[in-house]
Design an enzyme around this catalytic site. Structure first.
Site, PDB file in Angstrom:
ATOM      1  N   ASP A 148       0.857  -1.194   0.000  1.00  0.00           N
ATOM      2  CA  ASP A 148       0.000   0.000   0.000  1.00  0.00           C
ATOM      3  C   ASP A 148       0.892   1.243   0.000  1.00  0.00           C
ATOM      4  O   ASP A 148       1.900   1.282   0.717  1.00  0.00           O
ATOM      5  CB  ASP A 148      -0.878  -0.040   1.261  1.00  0.00           C
ATOM      6  CG  ASP A 148      -1.797   1.166   1.368  1.00  0.00           C
ATOM      7  OD1 ASP A 148      -2.058   1.806   0.336  1.00  0.00           O
ATOM      8  OD2 ASP A 148      -2.244   1.454   2.506  1.00  0.00           O
ATOM      9  N   ASN A 192      -0.804   4.554  -0.156  1.00  0.00           N
ATOM     10  CA  ASN A 192      -1.582   5.749   0.191  1.00  0.00           C
ATOM     11  C   ASN A 192      -2.440   5.563   1.438  1.00  0.00           C
ATOM     12  O   ASN A 192      -3.489   6.194   1.589  1.00  0.00           O
ATOM     13  CB  ASN A 192      -2.453   6.192  -0.992  1.00  0.00           C
ATOM     14  CG  ASN A 192      -3.499   5.143  -1.329  1.00  0.00           C
ATOM     15  OD1 ASN A 192      -3.397   4.009  -0.889  1.00  0.00           O
ATOM     16  ND2 ASN A 192      -4.509   5.532  -2.080  1.00  0.00           N
ATOM     17  N   ASP A 211      -4.537   3.409   2.675  1.00  0.00           N
ATOM     18  CA  ASP A 211      -5.937   2.970   2.751  1.00  0.00           C
ATOM     19  C   ASP A 211      -6.033   1.470   3.074  1.00  0.00           C
ATOM     20  O   ASP A 211      -7.122   0.897   3.034  1.00  0.00           O
ATOM     21  CB  ASP A 211      -6.701   3.296   1.461  1.00  0.00           C
ATOM     22  CG  ASP A 211      -6.153   2.552   0.246  1.00  0.00           C
ATOM     23  OD1 ASP A 211      -5.155   1.818   0.403  1.00  0.00           O
ATOM     24  OD2 ASP A 211      -6.728   2.704  -0.847  1.00  0.00           O
ATOM     25  N   ASP A 223      -1.468  -1.154  -4.021  1.00  0.00           N
ATOM     26  CA  ASP A 223      -1.719  -0.334  -5.208  1.00  0.00           C
ATOM     27  C   ASP A 223      -0.488  -0.303  -6.105  1.00  0.00           C
ATOM     28  O   ASP A 223       0.556  -0.886  -5.779  1.00  0.00           O
ATOM     29  CB  ASP A 223      -2.151   1.085  -4.794  1.00  0.00           C
ATOM     30  CG  ASP A 223      -1.244   1.648  -3.722  1.00  0.00           C
ATOM     31  OD1 ASP A 223      -0.022   1.606  -3.921  1.00  0.00           O
ATOM     32  OD2 ASP A 223      -1.739   2.095  -2.652  1.00  0.00           O
ATOM     33  N   ASP A 238      -8.562 -14.916 -17.838  1.00  0.00           N
ATOM     34  CA  ASP A 238      -9.364 -15.495 -16.760  1.00  0.00           C
ATOM     35  C   ASP A 238     -10.370 -16.511 -17.317  1.00  0.00           C
ATOM     36  O   ASP A 238     -11.027 -16.256 -18.327  1.00  0.00           O
ATOM     37  CB  ASP A 238     -10.118 -14.340 -16.069  1.00  0.00           C
ATOM     38  CG  ASP A 238     -10.844 -14.777 -14.821  1.00  0.00           C
ATOM     39  OD1 ASP A 238     -10.189 -15.296 -13.906  1.00  0.00           O
ATOM     40  OD2 ASP A 238     -12.085 -14.588 -14.755  1.00  0.00           O
ATOM     41  N   GLU A 248      -6.201 -19.434 -17.957  1.00  0.00           N
ATOM     42  CA  GLU A 248      -6.670 -20.141 -16.761  1.00  0.00           C
ATOM     43  C   GLU A 248      -7.678 -21.199 -17.189  1.00  0.00           C
ATOM     44  O   GLU A 248      -8.743 -20.882 -17.716  1.00  0.00           O
ATOM     45  CB  GLU A 248      -7.338 -19.178 -15.776  1.00  0.00           C
ATOM     46  CG  GLU A 248      -7.659 -19.883 -14.467  1.00  0.00           C
ATOM     47  CD  GLU A 248      -8.759 -19.228 -13.653  1.00  0.00           C
ATOM     48  OE1 GLU A 248      -8.723 -19.342 -12.428  1.00  0.00           O
ATOM     49  OE2 GLU A 248      -9.681 -18.623 -14.231  1.00  0.00           O
TER      50      GLU A 248
END
Ligand code: NOJ
Ligand code: CA
Length: 536
Positions: A29, A31, A33, A37, A207, A270
């Site tokens: 992380d 930022n 939160d 990210d 996916d 996948e």
């Protein structure tokens, strides 16, 4: 004699290299939160270069309501603000490429979010131009159109009271399936891929591709006679009319054609299918149909030897193998077989023939983390609580160091950390050669330095009691791998003198072997055989 072995340089990066999956929400992380990210990932790329991997695969970072944590995309060419901006993405790509790392994006072609503008239009009226972009159908006897089941539980159809029809979703109701028989859908998805390829991404992990197309006669799926209560409820039916349909070929070849107009790009697919069906995806233009067969495999030397041989025998000509030990949907390997055998699994993964994919945190021996009920995030767990399908335990934040929240965030992390994060973290392990991280790094270095491991052929593959033995051969050099699947020691007669290059244990003393190799409990070794007189 002329040497006919192909040169190392004739292999593509996705054949020679090692892929590392980053679960984007859980890596770093930046930022405050509590959620990982892009800027966070950028700051940690140096670690990955140090580890020695060649490519990162990022779990989805597109704009999304996050009902299925990014596998519900509402804009295929946008970055979700939670992960940052397009500029952050470009900066991450640049840093990765500068460090020699390829970048593979997750691409979710089977379904969008129900918040995607395409679906909002599609559901607005029966004659909307986007109506046919999804799969709409009248109900049958006041119920859904077919008996098809959602992978996450319940029917795969949701009734929409606005237009009095049902729409199909292989996963959540918030993930309506696109209609891949519609040429406009294909064109729109091709455009989305080009958007990222133009920005320089090196490939896509596609996916759930076996779900891409459904039977257009809408037959009911037959009951599954092999269903057991420990399986997900969707497995009560054989997915005969909902997966692996013949028309998949054309749809996937379209994705291949788009990717193929760019140099050196790779498509990873996948596919949770039996081996016999999975290998068919090479002919559909997928460079690496994921081979998940080690995940959940019966962990014996005999079974794994059999699996390797069966896979090799089924591979089509030119089909490049690959192996996976874990991902964001399946139990952590160190929980499944225990930490001692997880070291054997690491040596196996990094010495088999074929591209290895590592799952973040496995290099630290992370195990499934218990998630208290009030912190459950996964919609699958929320739909079917307490049945053991929840995926949060394998998606917990990467522990970087012993500072608060393991250096992952300065806020409360979105999922709890591993309980032992103060000692099981990257910084601590980087200072201790006896830990899993050093083993991974040594194995990666060995694989890079030994073409026999990255591109060599197999010699013999056998199981001798609980020891799996296989040879990798390239350019006259033979490496032999011995993996003891047992917690007892074991002795193996060897035909040729050999030198041990690497052991999974740090307490090995003897490295030159003449007639007999004595393996310690849970020990694996990579040896190099002395050349026979004719080879000298
Ligand atoms: C497979 C992904 O790996 C999984 O995380 C996701 O929930 C489903 N596909 C639906 O997109
Ligand atoms: Ca963040």
């Amino acid at each position: 004699m002329t040497d006919t072995t192909p040169a190392t340089s004739t292999y593509a990066w996705w054949q020679k290299g090692i892929v590392y999956q980053i679960y984007s929400r859980s890596f770093q992380d930046s930022n405050a939160d509590g959620i990982g990210d892009l800027r966070g990932i950028t700051t940690r790329l140096e670690y990955l270069a140090w580890l020695g991997i060649d490519a990162i695969w990022l779990s989805p970072i597109y704009t999304s309501p996050m009902v299925d944590f990014g596998y519900d995309v509402s804009d295929y060419t946008g970055i979700d603000p939670m992960f940052g901006t397009l500029d952050d993405f470009d900066a991450m790509m640049k840093r990765a490429h500068d460090l020699g790392l390829k970048v593979i994006m997750d691409f979710v072609p089977n379904h969008t979010s129900d918040q995607h503008p395409w679906f909002i239009e599609s559901r607005s009226s029966r004659n909307n131009p986007k109506r046919d972009w999804y799969i709409w159908r009248d109900g049958r006897n006041e119920g859904p159109p077919t008996n098809w089941l959602s992978e996450f539980g319940g029917p795969a159809w949701t009734y929409d009271p606005v237009t009095f029809q049902h729409y199909y979703h292989a996963y959540l109701a918030q993930q309506p399936d696109l209609n891949w028989r519609n040429p406009d859908v294909r064109a729109a998805m091709h455009d989305a891929m080009r958007f990222w390829l133009d920005r320089g991404v090196d490939g896509f992990r596609l996916d759930t591709i076996e779900h891409l197309i459904e039977d257009n006669q809408f037959h009911d799926n037959p009951p599954n006679p092999d269903y057991e209560s420990r399986m997900p409820p969707a497995s009560m039916l054989i997915r005969r009319y909902t997966t692996n349909q013949p028309d998949i070929h054309e749809a996937l070849m379209g994705l291949h054609a788009v990717t193929d107009t760019y140099p050196n790009r790779a498509l990873i697919g996948e596919t949770y299918l039996p081996l016999e069906q999975m290998v068919g995806y090479y002919a559909h233009g997928i460079h690496l149909p994921f081979n998940f067969n080690l995940i959940g495999a019966t962990w014996t030397a005999a079974n794994i030897a059999q699996l390797i041989k069966r896979y090799e025998a089924l591979l089509p000509a030119g089909g490049w193998p690959n192996w996976v030990l874990g991902n964001h949907d399946r139990m952590r390997i160190a929980s499944f077989i225990g930490r001692a055998q997880a070291r054997i699994a690491a040596m196996l993964l990094l010495t088999l023939r074929g591209t290895p994919t590592l799952y973040y945190g496995d290099e630290l021996g992370l195990q499934n983390v218990d998630i208290p009920q009030h912190r459950v995030q996964d919609p699958w767990e929320k739909n079917l609580p307490g049945l053991g399908f929840g995926r949060d335990p394998v998606r917990t934040p990467m522990p970087w160091d012993a500072t608060p929240n393991a250096g992952f965030t300065t806020a409360t992390p979105w999922l709890p950390l591993n309980a032992d994060w103060q000692t099981r973290n990257v910084a601590a392990f980087q200072c201790d050669d006896s830990r899993m991280l050093a083993l991974y790094r040594n194995l990666i270095t060995l694989r890079k330095n030994e073409p026999a491991l990255s591109i060599g052929a197999y010699g013999k593959i056998t199981a001798q009691d609980d020891v799996l033995v296989y040879e990798r051969v390239h350019d006259g050099r033979t490496l032999c791998i011995y993996l003891n699947f047992d917690a007892a020691s074991s002795s193996i007669k060897i035909a040729r003198p050999a030198t041990i290059l690497l052991s999974t244990r740090t307490d090995r003393i003897e490295t030159d072997i003449t007639r007999q190799l004595d393996l310690q409990p849970n020990e694996g070794v990579v040896t190099v055989c002395a050349a026979t007189p004719s080879e000298k």
